[in-house]
Design an enzyme around this catalytic site. Structure first.
Site, PDB file in Angstrom:
ATOM      1  N   ALA A 152      -1.214  -3.984   2.379  1.00  0.00           N
ATOM      2  CA  ALA A 152      -1.499  -2.462   1.899  1.00  0.00           C
ATOM      3  C   ALA A 152      -1.719  -2.001   0.341  1.00  0.00           C
ATOM      4  O   ALA A 152      -2.653  -1.435   0.277  1.00  0.00           O
ATOM      5  CB  ALA A 152      -0.077  -1.976   1.886  1.00  0.00           C
ATOM      6  N   TYR A 153      -1.667  -3.873  -0.462  1.00  0.00           N
ATOM      7  CA  TYR A 153      -1.998  -3.620  -1.860  1.00  0.00           C
ATOM      8  C   TYR A 153      -3.435  -3.803  -1.424  1.00  0.00           C
ATOM      9  O   TYR A 153      -4.123  -2.465  -2.215  1.00  0.00           O
ATOM     10  CB  TYR A 153      -1.400  -4.670  -2.543  1.00  0.00           C
ATOM     11  N   SER A 154      -4.012  -4.384  -0.859  1.00  0.00           N
ATOM     12  CA  SER A 154      -5.597  -4.424  -1.047  1.00  0.00           C
ATOM     13  C   SER A 154      -5.944  -3.125  -0.675  1.00  0.00           C
ATOM     14  O   SER A 154      -7.076  -3.420  -1.433  1.00  0.00           O
ATOM     15  CB  SER A 154      -5.470  -5.628  -0.392  1.00  0.00           C
TER      16      SER A 154
END
Length: 235
Positions: A152-154
């Site tokens: 999700a972050y990437s």
């Protein structure tokens, strides 16, 4: 030392570890800095001396267009314009796909992509009116390759990278450059607490990132736009 003397610079996420240091580096080099944060603005007497004259705007939800526009317009009205926007605002979650929540993907998009999008959109007309408008976004090295728990972050930081490239193309004939910095692990108190056995000396420091931001805001970087610049220390 890259000259940003007299430039009016808005920094988002400016009450956090990276944003505050970046603002301090810019102020040390003569920039007139405005600090935007979602939380309550810190008391002026708790800030570094270099930021004693900084304009503080707290309680701003940049995930929504209207507050972003109001904050940017307020800064431009107070200082008579805006020369640069530094989008530091964002967040991080480590969560595997198997055990995590789909809602985390929405959250990461909201806090990482939409904050940069809304602030940039609000700033465009002011930056176009400047002699040398600049936008610098904080993406992440993880935007190029995700690890386990980093999906999700990437993905959201990859969105920041694509936003950077698209805006750079959109604004390149209007005198505004748009670039992004891709840090590795940043040497902050929180990251040290989360990874106490790591070799902190290998990480990139907020000051090192701040100096790259200062370069990208300077006249020396006027020919650079659409760049995704790794700033990774020895990671």
């Amino acid at each position: 030392m890259n000259n940003v003397n007299g430039k009016i610079v808005a920094v988002t996420g400016a009450f956090g570890s990276l944003g505050l240091v970046a603002a301090q580096v810019l102020a040390e080099r003569g920039a007139r800095v405005a600090l935007i944060g979602r939380g309550r603005a810190p008391d002026a007497d708790t800030l570094p001396s270099q930021l004693a004259d900084a304009f503080l705007l707290g309680g701003v939800d940049l995930g929504e267009p209207a507050p972003a526009q109001e904050a940017i317009d307020t800064i431009a009205a107070r200082h008579g314009g805006l020369d640069a926007l530094v989008n530091v605002a964002g967040g991080f979650r480590w969560e595997t796909v198997a055990d995590g929540s789909v809602d985390t993907w929405d959250l990461m998009f909201q806090v990482n992509v939409k904050t940069a999008l809304n602030a940039s959109k609000a700033a465009i007309r002011h930056l176009v009116a400047s002699d040398a408008g600049r936008i610098v976004n904080i993406s992440a090295g993880a935007a190029l390759k995700a690890g386990a728990g980093m999906g999700a972050y990437s993905a959201s930081k990859a969105g920041v990278a694509r936003l950077t490239e698209a805006l750079a193309e959109e604004l390149k004939d209007k005198g505004v450059t748009v670039n992004a910095i891709l840090p590795s692990i940043i040497d902050t108190r929180q990251n040290r607490a989360d990874m106490p056995d790591a070799d902190f000396s290998r990480w990139v420091t907020p000051v090192q990132i701040g100096t790259v931001i200062a370069f990208l805001l300077s006249e020396d970087a006027q020919a650079i736009t659409g760049a995704l610049i790794p700033v990774t220390g020895r990671v």
